[in-house]
Design a protein around this motif. Structure first.
Motif, mmCIF file in Angstrom:
data_model
loop_
_atom_site.group_PDB
_atom_site.id
_atom_site.type_symbol
_atom_site.label_atom_id
_atom_site.label_comp_id
_atom_site.label_asym_id
_atom_site.label_seq_id
_atom_site.Cartn_x
_atom_site.Cartn_y
_atom_site.Cartn_z
ATOM 1 N N GLY A 36 37.058 -21.424 56.448
ATOM 2 C CA GLY A 36 37.095 -22.625 57.269
ATOM 3 C C GLY A 36 37.431 -22.386 58.724
ATOM 4 O O GLY A 36 37.345 -23.308 59.549
ATOM 5 N N SER A 37 37.804 -21.157 59.081
ATOM 6 C CA SER A 37 38.108 -20.840 60.471
ATOM 7 C C SER A 37 36.837 -20.906 61.317
ATOM 8 O O SER A 37 35.732 -20.636 60.830
ATOM 9 C CB SER A 37 38.707 -19.437 60.583
ATOM 10 O OG SER A 37 39.907 -19.324 59.862
ATOM 11 N N LEU A 38 37.005 -21.226 62.586
ATOM 12 C CA LEU A 38 35.884 -21.242 63.521
ATOM 13 C C LEU A 38 36.011 -20.051 64.457
ATOM 14 O O LEU A 38 37.006 -19.908 65.184
ATOM 15 C CB LEU A 38 35.879 -22.531 64.340
ATOM 16 C CG LEU A 38 34.773 -22.646 65.393
ATOM 17 C CD1 LEU A 38 33.391 -22.641 64.740
ATOM 18 C CD2 LEU A 38 34.966 -23.889 66.247
ATOM 19 N N LEU A 39 35.014 -19.176 64.434
ATOM 20 C CA LEU A 39 34.989 -17.982 65.277
ATOM 21 C C LEU A 39 34.061 -18.217 66.462
ATOM 22 O O LEU A 39 32.901 -18.586 66.282
ATOM 23 C CB LEU A 39 34.512 -16.773 64.476
ATOM 24 C CG LEU A 39 34.317 -15.461 65.237
ATOM 25 C CD1 LEU A 39 35.628 -14.987 65.864
ATOM 26 C CD2 LEU A 39 33.732 -14.391 64.319
ATOM 27 N N GLU A 40 34.581 -17.989 67.678
ATOM 28 C CA GLU A 40 33.799 -18.130 68.903
ATOM 29 C C GLU A 40 34.011 -16.898 69.773
ATOM 30 O O GLU A 40 35.148 -16.444 69.942
ATOM 31 C CB GLU A 40 34.229 -19.386 69.662
ATOM 32 C CG GLU A 40 34.037 -20.677 68.873
ATOM 33 C CD GLU A 40 34.655 -21.870 69.567
ATOM 34 O OE1 GLU A 40 33.927 -22.574 70.293
ATOM 35 O OE2 GLU A 40 35.876 -22.077 69.392
ATOM 36 N N VAL A 85 32.756 -6.483 78.171
ATOM 37 C CA VAL A 85 33.995 -7.249 78.302
ATOM 38 C C VAL A 85 33.789 -8.607 77.645
ATOM 39 O O VAL A 85 32.799 -9.295 77.915
ATOM 40 C CB VAL A 85 34.390 -7.425 79.779
ATOM 41 C CG1 VAL A 85 35.657 -8.262 79.901
ATOM 42 C CG2 VAL A 85 34.585 -6.058 80.432
ATOM 43 N N GLY A 86 34.708 -8.983 76.783
ATOM 44 C CA GLY A 86 34.526 -10.232 76.062
ATOM 45 C C GLY A 86 35.821 -10.943 75.750
ATOM 46 O O GLY A 86 36.918 -10.441 75.993
ATOM 47 N N GLN A 87 35.656 -12.137 75.214
ATOM 48 C CA GLN A 87 36.770 -12.988 74.800
ATOM 49 C C GLN A 87 36.450 -13.513 73.407
ATOM 50 O O GLN A 87 35.357 -14.037 73.165
ATOM 51 C CB GLN A 87 36.955 -14.157 75.763
ATOM 52 C CG GLN A 87 38.092 -15.095 75.418
ATOM 53 C CD GLN A 87 39.399 -14.688 76.074
ATOM 54 O OE1 GLN A 87 39.396 -13.947 77.041
ATOM 55 N NE2 GLN A 87 40.507 -15.176 75.552
ATOM 56 N N ARG A 88 37.382 -13.370 72.480
ATOM 57 C CA ARG A 88 37.193 -13.865 71.123
ATOM 58 C C ARG A 88 38.282 -14.880 70.798
ATOM 59 O O ARG A 88 39.452 -14.661 71.118
ATOM 60 C CB ARG A 88 37.238 -12.711 70.121
ATOM 61 C CG ARG A 88 36.997 -13.129 68.671
ATOM 62 C CD ARG A 88 37.012 -11.939 67.729
ATOM 63 N NE ARG A 88 35.930 -11.001 68.021
ATOM 64 C CZ ARG A 88 35.690 -9.897 67.290
ATOM 65 N NH1 ARG A 88 36.456 -9.619 66.239
ATOM 66 N NH2 ARG A 88 34.706 -9.097 67.617
ATOM 67 N N GLN A 89 37.877 -15.956 70.151
ATOM 68 C CA GLN A 89 38.838 -16.988 69.746
ATOM 69 C C GLN A 89 38.582 -17.382 68.302
ATOM 70 O O GLN A 89 37.439 -17.547 67.879
ATOM 71 C CB GLN A 89 38.726 -18.227 70.635
ATOM 72 C CG GLN A 89 39.634 -19.379 70.204
ATOM 73 C CD GLN A 89 39.568 -20.558 71.146
ATOM 74 O OE1 GLN A 89 39.936 -20.456 72.310
ATOM 75 N NE2 GLN A 89 39.092 -21.697 70.647
ATOM 76 N N LEU A 90 39.652 -17.523 67.550
ATOM 77 C CA LEU A 90 39.572 -17.943 66.159
ATOM 78 C C LEU A 90 40.482 -19.151 65.969
ATOM 79 O O LEU A 90 41.686 -19.084 66.226
ATOM 80 C CB LEU A 90 40.012 -16.811 65.234
ATOM 81 C CG LEU A 90 39.750 -16.985 63.745
ATOM 82 C CD1 LEU A 90 38.252 -17.034 63.456
ATOM 83 C CD2 LEU A 90 40.401 -15.858 62.950
#
Length: 246
Positions: free
Chosen positions: A158-162, A175-180
């Protein structure tokens, strides 16, 4: 980067690491070290999906040790192999103690250029004469062709990965940014930067740190790297005469 290679990394990558993919990677690694004796270290072993299988059966049975810095990964690791907590930049092994080393998913290249030199010299230090390093990363050329990437997906729990990233071909850095966003409402967010080297530059880096490139594969099947390859898998041997035990 410590914030990235922890709970965020584990929760966001485990859903994509199928047992079928792991089995194919384990088969490749088993063949890559089948002709060598001595212990083999999994550099940045994470939760041990490779090390657990390799140490349990086949050519490397009883010879694999994991190295991991992240405490959560160590707590959640699979059973069946010994593990040491440590840093790639200062390996907790004696000189000439190991027959081989491997690292998957660009693990060796999540630092500065100077630290990559330090890491490879450390690996060279702990390998015995005739030792071998095998690592997997992504071809520089593939990233240069498609420098921008964005990703958004709901995970099984159910987590949302962006995630968004941009590859700078001049600097060779993605270079990146990850958010969960977790089901309980918590946010896990971190930036990362991974270095990708053109093949000729990578070969010079290996040569300067005590290795000689032995093979280059474009995938687990062992074929050559082409413009269509999604993987860059390198085998490098320790140069003769380096780090021989006293």
């Amino acid at each position: 980067m410590d914030d990235f290679f922890g709970e965020l990394y584990l929760r966001s990558t485990l859903p994509f690491l199928s047992e079928a993919v792991t089995a194919r990677e384990v088969d490749y690694l088993s063949r890559a070290f089948a002709d060598l004796g001595g212990p083999v270290v999994d550099l940045g072993c994470g939760h041990g999906r490779h090390a657990s299988r390799l140490n349990g059966e086949g050519a490397l049975a009883g010879r694999v040790v994991g190295l991991e810095r992240d405490a959560l990964s160590l707590r959640l690791r699979r059973p069946g192999f010994p593990v040491v907590r440590g840093d790639l930049r200062a390996l907790p092994f004696q000189a000439g103690a190991l027959g081989g080393a491997y690292a998957w998913y660009s693990t060796l290249f999540a630092f500065s250029d100077a630290e990559h030199v330090q890491i490879l010299r450390e690996v060279a230090r702990v390998l015995r004469p005739g030792g071998r390093l095998v690592f997997q990363t992504v071809p520089y050329e593939r990233l240069a062709q498609s420098p921008g990437a964005a990703f958004r997906e709901r995970l099984p729990d159910g987590s949302l990965l962006e995630e968004e990233s941009r590859f700078d071909a001049t600097r060779g850095r993605d270079v990146g940014q990850r958010q969960l966003t977790l089901p309980d409402g918590r946010f896990l967010r971190a930036a990362y930067a991974i270095r990708y080297y053109p093949l000729a530059e990578l070969e010079r880096l290996l040569e300067s740190t005590g290795f000689s490139m032995t093979w280059v594969h474009g995938g687990l099947e062992g074929g050559p790297m082409t413009s269509e390859s999604t993987d860059l898998i390198v085998g490098a041997g320790l140069k003769a005469g380096l780090n021989a035990p006293a």
